[in-house]
Scaffold this motif. Structure first.
Motif, mmCIF file in Angstrom:
data_model
loop_
_atom_site.group_PDB
_atom_site.id
_atom_site.type_symbol
_atom_site.label_atom_id
_atom_site.label_comp_id
_atom_site.label_asym_id
_atom_site.label_seq_id
_atom_site.Cartn_x
_atom_site.Cartn_y
_atom_site.Cartn_z
ATOM 1 N N MET A 47 5.799 -57.156 15.773
ATOM 2 C CA MET A 47 5.897 -57.232 17.222
ATOM 3 C C MET A 47 5.907 -55.812 17.775
ATOM 4 O O MET A 47 6.710 -54.979 17.334
ATOM 5 N N MET A 48 5.022 -55.545 18.735
ATOM 6 C CA MET A 48 4.924 -54.216 19.328
ATOM 7 C C MET A 48 4.848 -54.367 20.837
ATOM 8 O O MET A 48 3.988 -55.094 21.345
ATOM 9 N N GLY A 49 5.745 -53.681 21.531
ATOM 10 C CA GLY A 49 5.718 -53.787 22.983
ATOM 11 C C GLY A 49 7.013 -53.371 23.620
ATOM 12 O O GLY A 49 7.665 -52.416 23.190
ATOM 13 N N ASP A 50 7.414 -54.129 24.640
ATOM 14 C CA ASP A 50 8.595 -53.751 25.410
ATOM 15 C C ASP A 50 9.789 -54.639 25.056
ATOM 16 O O ASP A 50 9.732 -55.449 24.118
ATOM 17 N N GLY A 65 -3.446 -49.086 11.107
ATOM 18 C CA GLY A 65 -2.827 -48.949 9.800
ATOM 19 C C GLY A 65 -2.503 -50.261 9.124
ATOM 20 O O GLY A 65 -1.946 -50.265 8.019
ATOM 21 N N LEU A 66 -2.840 -51.401 9.752
ATOM 22 C CA LEU A 66 -2.547 -52.704 9.161
ATOM 23 C C LEU A 66 -3.760 -53.242 8.415
ATOM 24 O O LEU A 66 -4.884 -53.173 8.905
ATOM 25 N N ALA A 67 -3.504 -53.807 7.233
ATOM 26 C CA ALA A 67 -4.585 -54.433 6.472
ATOM 27 C C ALA A 67 -4.922 -55.805 7.032
ATOM 28 O O ALA A 67 -6.068 -56.231 7.028
ATOM 29 N N GLY A 68 -3.907 -56.520 7.540
ATOM 30 C CA GLY A 68 -4.120 -57.860 8.055
ATOM 31 C C GLY A 68 -4.231 -58.879 6.947
ATOM 32 O O GLY A 68 -4.073 -58.579 5.760
ATOM 33 N N GLY A 69 -4.493 -60.126 7.337
ATOM 34 C CA GLY A 69 -4.617 -61.188 6.358
ATOM 35 C C GLY A 69 -4.002 -62.477 6.869
ATOM 36 O O GLY A 69 -3.413 -62.525 7.953
ATOM 37 N N PRO A 70 -4.109 -63.558 6.103
ATOM 38 C CA PRO A 70 -3.647 -64.866 6.569
ATOM 39 C C PRO A 70 -2.143 -64.962 6.765
ATOM 40 O O PRO A 70 -1.677 -65.891 7.431
ATOM 41 N N TYR A 71 -1.388 -64.033 6.186
ATOM 42 C CA TYR A 71 0.059 -64.061 6.350
ATOM 43 C C TYR A 71 0.564 -62.967 7.287
ATOM 44 O O TYR A 71 1.764 -62.719 7.376
ATOM 45 N N VAL A 114 0.971 -61.598 11.098
ATOM 46 C CA VAL A 114 1.018 -62.004 12.501
ATOM 47 C C VAL A 114 1.309 -60.766 13.336
ATOM 48 O O VAL A 114 2.290 -60.054 13.083
ATOM 49 N N VAL A 115 0.464 -60.486 14.316
ATOM 50 C CA VAL A 115 0.638 -59.352 15.219
ATOM 51 C C VAL A 115 0.888 -59.900 16.619
ATOM 52 O O VAL A 115 0.110 -60.714 17.120
ATOM 53 N N ILE A 155 -1.064 -62.326 22.210
ATOM 54 C CA ILE A 155 -0.805 -61.466 23.362
ATOM 55 C C ILE A 155 0.212 -62.146 24.266
ATOM 56 O O ILE A 155 -0.031 -63.249 24.768
ATOM 57 N N LYS A 156 1.356 -61.512 24.462
ATOM 58 C CA LYS A 156 2.356 -62.013 25.410
ATOM 59 C C LYS A 156 2.086 -61.393 26.774
ATOM 60 O O LYS A 156 2.114 -60.167 26.918
#
Length: 546
Positions: free
Chosen positions: A351-354, A424-430, A432-433, A474-475
């Protein structure tokens, strides 16, 4: 490629449980190590030319964003409070004749006439009204559509989504004259707040300087330090210290709210004319249940599982029995700890944000006893924060976005660009951003947020290109503030930019604006637990679609 592997060491005894986290950072041969932002001093005038050159190169990326900020003309007479729109004299009434009962799944329409404080009908639009259809007995609510006819009248439309009693409520959030002030400040002022940069050198030498998103907003006539992120291209400026070099910047915090209004402006934002209900103009109505097929008390047709890329209707959902029902996907409720754990098992959530997004992290931390927060010895307000559930393999992160960030003093090293983190994230099915930005950008011209979103969009596109199975959510920004520094009108514009920035991408949206404007609850920039729970349930519905 850089990969960080967390290893959790748990030492158990009869009286205590000690936990440690060790990170192994591995660099592969093809790794490209991006250096940190490189600070250097430039003159004020050199900074201006550099800023214009760099930012103008993104103009083509912004064209499709900034045109979305159209708002109906608000009139020009803002010096006389008596000619501004009044919540006491403005009225609304049913568009057609009243009925004894209404059909579930239909619509209710009304006409709103805006009037000034002397009771005279307005001849132009531009007011910010909020319309709701509420069902107190059913713990229900849905936002209504307010269509500005740009002649002083507004068409209100409400979908009838639950059976039972319902009541229309309309509030004047800001008069058109107040909106005109917000427009002027948002588009003409460089910034309405500033920040503090803390510089520290050898032998305990310290200096505190003013910082901001551009040199003009600093107010300094001397040299300025520019900090540019080599990955995201984001820039930050501080007045150059008198005795210390630019690279001595070690801390960041909020600064001051700048004076940007006149006494006449401030009268338009006074408590007696801001966020006030209009006199009730429509009696409560009764919506009868559906009679064809299976008798139903909700107007919900068959919906697909919640997945990224869905087009959302307006409104995107509604509350019934304090539960949010999505209208575009089959959203679920996660009422037990085990249902949450089953959904999150094996996931790594970033989770990235405010701070409104931090509430999601806090809700999960507080709801799931086995999800244990780790003390990373950082400023809590900015993070990074981390919680783990070792039995199910769940890792949950939250960190604040980088500058501009109104916060307590925090190390500059803790402020990471969202775009840089995504790269910097590889990502994948597990993986969640979840991204939640907006509240800290209402104090700057729209171009500042649009440029930030352009970089984040590119990073999201790159992440989904290298690993399409990554879930990105996206929130949208929620309701809350009612001032020139943060207003629901400003938040509406921020949300327009957010939707446009990620249009066409396989991402999911959680419409926090609608979820915080559907019930008869006081607005708060940090919503109550009931709303946060429903926001998190919708997030989990995307993670674990039926």
């Amino acid at each position: 490629m850089r990969t960080m592997f967390p290893v959790y060491l748990v030492a158990k005894s009869e009286k205590a449980v000690a936990k440690s986290v060790i990170y192994f950072k591995m660099f592969w041969p093809e790794t490209i190590i991006h250096p940190p932002p490189v600070p250097f001093p430039v003159s004020k005038y050199a900074s201006e030319s550099m800023e214009s050159s760099d930012w103008d190169s993104h103009t083509h990326k912004l064209t499709n964003l900034t045109h979305l900020l159209y708002w109906p003309p608000t009139g020009r007479d803002r010096g006389n409070i008596l000619v501004s729109t009044s919540p006491k004299t403005s009225t609304y009434y049913l568009k057609g004749p009243a009925k004894a009962t209404y059909d579930l799944g239909g619509h209710l329409e009304a006409i709103l006439v805006a009037r000034d404080h002397m009771g005279r009908p307005k001849t132009h639009g531009g007011d910010l009204f909020r319309a709701q259809l509420l069902g107190p007995e059913s713990k229900a609510g849905v936002p209504g559509e307010v269509k500005d006819l740009e002649n002083g009248t507004y068409l209100l439309s409400f979908p009838l989504l639950w059976a039972g009693k319902a009541q229309v409520q309309v509030r004047l959030i800001h008069s058109s004259e107040a909106v005109g002030v917000l427009q002027r400040i948002w588009r003409e002022k460089r910034a309405t707040v500033d920040f503090r940069g803390y510089f520290q050198g050898k032998e305990r030498a310290k200096e505190t300087m003013i910082c901001n998103v551009d040199p003009q907003s600093i107010g300094s006539k001397g040299p300025v330090c520019q900090y540019r992120d080599e990955v995201s291209g984001e820039v930050w400026f501080c007045t150059q210290p008198h005795t210390l070099p630019c690279n001595a910047l070690v801390g960041h915090s909020s600064g001051s709210y700048l004076k940007v209004t006149t006494p006449q402006d401030e009268a338009l934002f006074a408590g007696n004319v801001t966020d006030k209900p209009l006199p009730s103009g429509i009696s409560p109505i009764l919506v009868k249940p559906a009679t064809t097929g299976k008798r139903s008390s909700l107007a919900l047709s068959s919906r697909p599982p919640c997945r990224p890329g869905h087009l959302s209707p307006k409104p995107s959902g509604f509350y019934h029995q304090d539960r949010w029902h999505s209208r575009f996907c089959d959203s679920r409720s996660f009422p037990t700890v085990s249902s949450i754990l089953d959904c999150l098992a094996g996931r790594i959530v970033y989770m990235m944000g405010d701070s409104t997004l931090r509430q999601w992290w806090e809700y999960l931390r507080d709801t799931v006893p086995s999800l244990k927060p780790l003390d990373l010895h950082v400023t809590y307000q900015t993070g990074p924060l981390m919680a783990v559930e070792t039995m199910r393999g769940i890792v949950m992160h939250w960190r604040a976005h980088s500058w501009p960030l109104r916060s307590l003093r925090t190390p500059v090293a803790s402020l990471h660009s969202v775009a840089k983190e995504l790269h910097g994230l590889a990502g994948g099915p597990y993986t969640v951003v979840v991204l939640g930005l907006g509240a800290h950008f209402t104090t700057f011209p729209p171009s500042i947020f649009a440029r930030r979103l352009a970089g984040i969009r590119e990073a999201v596109m790159a992440l989904l290109a290298r690993e399409p199975r990554t879930l990105v959510v996206i929130k949208l920004a929620n309701t809350g503030y009612k001032s020139v520094y943060g207003s629901d009108w400003l938040t509406l514009q921020v949300n327009r930019l957010l939707r446009a920035a990620f249009a066409g991408l396989q991402v999911a949206f959680v419409d926090a604006w609608e979820m915080t404007s559907s019930l008869a609850l006081p607005d708060n920039i940090h919503p109550v637990k009931l709303i946060v729970r429903n926001e998190v349930d919708l997030l989990l519905s995307f993670i674990c679609p039926i």
